[in-house]
Design a protein around this motif. Sequence first.
Motif, PDB file in Angstrom:
ATOM      1  N   ILE A  75       0.836  -1.198   0.000  1.00 11.49           N
ATOM      2  CA  ILE A  75       0.000   0.000   0.000  1.00 11.49           C
ATOM      3  C   ILE A  75       0.875   1.254   0.000  1.00 11.49           C
ATOM      4  O   ILE A  75       0.559   2.245  -0.666  1.00 11.49           O
ATOM      5  CB  ILE A  75      -0.954  -0.002   1.206  1.00 11.49           C
ATOM      6  N   GLY A  76       1.991   1.208   0.720  1.00 11.56           N
ATOM      7  CA  GLY A  76       2.916   2.340   0.721  1.00 11.56           C
ATOM      8  C   GLY A  76       3.438   2.644  -0.672  1.00 11.56           C
ATOM      9  O   GLY A  76       3.550   3.807  -1.069  1.00 11.56           O
ATOM     10  N   GLU A  77       3.723   1.595  -1.436  1.00 15.22           N
ATOM     11  CA  GLU A  77       4.203   1.792  -2.805  1.00 15.22           C
ATOM     12  C   GLU A  77       3.091   2.323  -3.706  1.00 15.22           C
ATOM     13  O   GLU A  77       3.333   3.166  -4.567  1.00 15.22           O
ATOM     14  CB  GLU A  77       4.754   0.472  -3.354  1.00 15.22           C
ATOM     15  N   ILE A  78       1.857   1.833  -3.507  1.00 12.57           N
ATOM     16  CA  ILE A  78       0.724   2.339  -4.286  1.00 12.57           C
ATOM     17  C   ILE A  78       0.542   3.829  -4.029  1.00 12.57           C
ATOM     18  O   ILE A  78       0.293   4.618  -4.956  1.00 12.57           O
ATOM     19  CB  ILE A  78      -0.565   1.575  -3.924  1.00 12.57           C
ATOM     20  N   LEU A  79       0.681   4.238  -2.758  1.00 11.60           N
ATOM     21  CA  LEU A  79       0.521   5.645  -2.388  1.00 11.60           C
ATOM     22  C   LEU A  79       1.751   6.484  -2.741  1.00 11.60           C
ATOM     23  O   LEU A  79       1.720   7.705  -2.617  1.00 11.60           O
ATOM     24  CB  LEU A  79       0.245   5.756  -0.879  1.00 11.60           C
ATOM     25  N   GLY A  80       2.823   5.836  -3.165  1.00 13.88           N
ATOM     26  CA  GLY A  80       4.041   6.570  -3.514  1.00 13.88           C
ATOM     27  C   GLY A  80       4.843   7.030  -2.319  1.00 13.88           C
ATOM     28  O   GLY A  80       5.696   7.921  -2.435  1.00 13.88           O
ATOM     29  N   LEU A  81       4.612   6.419  -1.151  1.00 12.50           N
ATOM     30  CA  LEU A  81       5.283   6.873   0.065  1.00 12.50           C
ATOM     31  C   LEU A  81       6.744   6.425   0.134  1.00 12.50           C
ATOM     32  O   LEU A  81       7.467   6.838   1.032  1.00 12.50           O
ATOM     33  CB  LEU A  81       4.521   6.364   1.299  1.00 12.50           C
ATOM     34  N   HIS A  82       7.165   5.601  -0.825  1.00 15.24           N
ATOM     35  CA  HIS A  82       8.556   5.142  -0.857  1.00 15.24           C
ATOM     36  C   HIS A  82       9.451   6.112  -1.639  1.00 15.24           C
ATOM     37  O   HIS A  82      10.659   5.911  -1.717  1.00 15.24           O
ATOM     38  CB  HIS A  82       8.633   3.760  -1.521  1.00 15.24           C
ATOM     39  N   ARG A  83       8.884   7.180  -2.174  1.00 16.04           N
ATOM     40  CA  ARG A  83       9.627   8.062  -3.073  1.00 16.04           C
ATOM     41  C   ARG A  83      10.337   9.208  -2.371  1.00 16.04           C
ATOM     42  O   ARG A  83      11.131   9.911  -2.973  1.00 16.04           O
ATOM     43  CB  ARG A  83       8.693   8.641  -4.143  1.00 16.04           C
TER      44      ARG A  83
END
Length: 212
Positions: A75-83
Amino acid sequence: MKSHIVISKATIDRLPLYFRTLRHIQEEGIEIISSEELGRRIGVTPEQIRKDLASFGEFGKKGVGYFVRELIRNIGEILGLHRNWNIAIIGIGHLGWALANYKNFSSLGFNLAAIFDVDLSKVGLTINGVEVQHVNSLEEVLQQRQIHIGVITVPAEQAQKVADRLVEAGVKGIWNFAPLRINVPGHVRIISEDLSVGLSSLSYFLSRQLSD
């Protein structure tokens, strides 16, 4: 992620709720959770959770549940929170000061990289490790520090002007707390938070209860 599927705004709005709740669940030491239990904690039906997540791929195992750590990462990757997005706050009144001191920005993948104000008594102060700059240097600093998101916490009469300067400097996302509609070009994404709307909604429901 299924790129050919149009994802509804309601689904996107629920993803941060799933993400936040799952992080709390992980802190409790729980490794696997069912959609029923996750839904109970959030107040969403398990069917809705499964439907939301199915919009982005296959998660969890039937009859087992969701692996908490894995689902948080997905979900973090879907939300772009890893960027690791760089953000700037413009306006250090009470709200701007509170946001600048918010400790969870970094854990969510947001880096507070710049703070601006027009008040000379605030310029030069350090908040959460970031020095307050004068708003006159806005464009230069935004470009130097590669700011992705601008947070507007200035008075309403200044908000559009600040938004125009953010757009001119290349900022692609704006989080607006000023109580008015701000106009931006189509390539800029803006989210507005009007605190009066939430309070007015509460007032409506409380008044109905009292009337009943």
